[in-house]
Design a protein around this motif. Structure first.
Motif, short mmCIF file in Angstrom:
data_model
loop_
_atom_site.label_atom_id
_atom_site.label_comp_id
_atom_site.label_asym_id
_atom_site.label_seq_id
_atom_site.Cartn_x
_atom_site.Cartn_y
_atom_site.Cartn_z
N THR A 197 66.92 -54.53 89.41
CA THR A 197 66.13 -55.97 89.95
C THR A 197 65.53 -54.67 91.40
N GLU A 198 66.34 -54.17 91.39
CA GLU A 198 65.96 -53.90 93.43
C GLU A 198 64.75 -52.73 92.83
N ARG A 199 63.65 -52.77 94.01
CA ARG A 199 62.38 -51.35 93.79
C ARG A 199 63.15 -50.22 93.98
N GLU A 200 64.74 -49.61 94.44
CA GLU A 200 64.48 -48.75 95.05
C GLU A 200 64.89 -48.23 93.70
N TRP A 201 65.91 -49.33 92.87
CA TRP A 201 66.42 -48.38 91.42
C TRP A 201 64.90 -48.39 90.30
N LYS A 202 63.99 -49.28 91.00
CA LYS A 202 63.05 -49.21 89.66
C LYS A 202 61.69 -47.60 90.23
N ASP A 203 62.19 -47.69 91.64
CA ASP A 203 61.59 -46.25 91.66
C ASP A 203 61.83 -44.98 91.23
N TYR A 204 63.25 -45.53 91.02
CA TYR A 204 64.10 -43.69 90.52
C TYR A 204 63.82 -44.18 89.19
N GLU A 205 64.70 -45.34 88.78
CA GLU A 205 64.35 -45.50 87.45
C GLU A 205 63.36 -43.89 86.45
N PRO A 206 62.18 -44.36 86.62
CA PRO A 206 61.52 -43.40 85.98
C PRO A 206 62.29 -41.87 85.74
N ILE A 207 62.00 -41.27 87.30
CA ILE A 207 62.36 -40.02 87.09
C ILE A 207 63.53 -39.22 86.54
N LEU A 208 64.82 -40.71 86.05
CA LEU A 208 66.26 -40.51 85.46
C LEU A 208 65.44 -40.08 84.42
N LYS A 209 64.92 -41.06 83.58
CA LYS A 209 64.44 -41.07 81.99
C LYS A 209 63.91 -39.63 81.51
N TYR A 210 62.97 -38.88 82.78
CA TYR A 210 62.60 -37.41 82.56
C TYR A 210 63.45 -36.38 82.89
N SER A 211 63.78 -36.48 81.39
CA SER A 211 64.86 -35.72 80.84
C SER A 211 64.51 -34.05 81.28
N GLY A 212 65.49 -33.34 81.15
CA GLY A 212 66.06 -31.68 81.22
C GLY A 212 65.22 -31.27 82.96
N LYS A 213 66.10 -31.76 83.60
CA LYS A 213 66.02 -31.68 85.12
C LYS A 213 67.70 -31.24 85.07
N SER A 214 67.48 -30.87 86.11
CA SER A 214 68.93 -30.55 86.91
C SER A 214 69.55 -31.44 87.93
N ILE A 215 71.16 -31.63 88.28
CA ILE A 215 71.50 -32.44 89.00
C ILE A 215 70.85 -32.36 90.08
N ASP A 216 70.36 -30.74 90.76
CA ASP A 216 69.86 -31.11 91.82
C ASP A 216 68.53 -31.57 92.19
N TYR A 217 67.87 -31.97 90.96
CA TYR A 217 65.92 -32.18 91.04
C TYR A 217 66.76 -34.34 91.09
N TYR A 218 67.83 -34.39 89.94
CA TYR A 218 68.04 -36.20 89.72
C TYR A 218 68.90 -36.26 91.27
N MET A 219 69.06 -35.68 92.36
CA MET A 219 70.57 -36.07 93.52
C MET A 219 69.43 -35.75 94.72
N TYR A 220 68.29 -35.37 94.13
CA TYR A 220 67.17 -35.50 95.50
C TYR A 220 66.89 -36.59 95.33
N TYR A 221 66.33 -37.00 94.38
CA TYR A 221 65.36 -38.39 94.53
C TYR A 221 66.58 -40.30 94.72
N ALA A 222 67.55 -39.37 93.91
CA ALA A 222 69.09 -40.13 94.09
C ALA A 222 68.33 -40.73 96.01
N TYR A 223 68.40 -39.74 97.26
CA TYR A 223 68.30 -40.41 98.03
C TYR A 223 67.47 -41.90 98.69
#
Length: 200
Positions: free
Chosen positions: A149-175
């Motif tokens: 329900t948090e805004r921070e997660w709502k901003d992050y979740e669409p990126i996680l659904k963009y498949s085919g990226k590296s751990i470094d890519y997803y980690m960058y946006y995890a911050y």
């Protein structure tokens, strides 16, 4: 003129037959079209496979299942989220910053829970959410439900659904989701999960 009249009468006589042949009637000077039918339903017996972690504990498995129900299916994205949560709390939902295992209301300072909610807005937000939903703020399922329900997660979740990226890519946006002070072993943990996740 006579030939034209005969031709018109001939077509008129055949008109009902033509309409009957195609299975519908078109009224003269009307806008009645053939009925539109739904396409046949395609029945699939193929079971959708999901990522499993046989060597994980209960909280890890529940989190992995929860994330996939949210539509996050990329192995690298899942491993990144799991690695971050392990770094934050080791998947212990009732842990207060510093390692003390206490109930939500007994964590007096620092972060609390799966992702170490720290700022007043996010920490008290967990308590309010639990109260409003009848949940337990120290329980993993309440915390996972609150997390999304948090805004921070709502901003992050669409990126996680963009498949085919590296751990470094997803980690960058995890911050932006967690805003950690210390990176620690979160990337190392993510690669460990990458090795442990199997499709079944």
């Amino acid at each position: 003129m006579i030939n034209k009249l005969i031709f018109t009468l001939f077509i008129g006589a055949l008109y009902p037959t033509i309409n009957s042949f195609y299975g519908y009637t078109i009224a003269r000077n009307s806008k009645v079209f053939p009925p539109i039918t739904d396409p046949p339903k395609v029945l699939s017996s193929v079971h959708k496979k999901t990522w499993k972690c046989n060597d994980c504990n209960y909280s890890e498995k529940e989190t992995l299942r929860f994330l996939q129900k949210r539509g996050i299916t990329d192995k690298y994205a899942l491993a990144t989220v799991m690695g971050n949560i392990k770094q934050e709390s080791n998947f212990i939902s009732n842990i207060c910053e510093g390692g003390h295992r206490v109930s939500y209301h007994r964590c007096r300072s620092g972060g609390y829970g799966l992702i170490q909610w720290t700022s007043p807005n996010r920490y008290y937000g967990l308590g309010r959410y639990a109260k409003n939903t009848g949940g337990n703020p120290s329980a993993i399922h309440t915390q996972l439900d609150y997390m999304i329900t948090e805004r921070e997660w709502k901003d992050y979740e669409p990126i996680l659904k963009y498949s085919g990226k590296s751990i470094d890519y997803y980690m960058y946006y995890a911050y932006g989701w967690l805003g950690w002070g210390i990176h620690g072993n979160r990337t190392h943990y993510a690669y460990n999960y990458l090795d442990k996740l199997t499709r079944s």
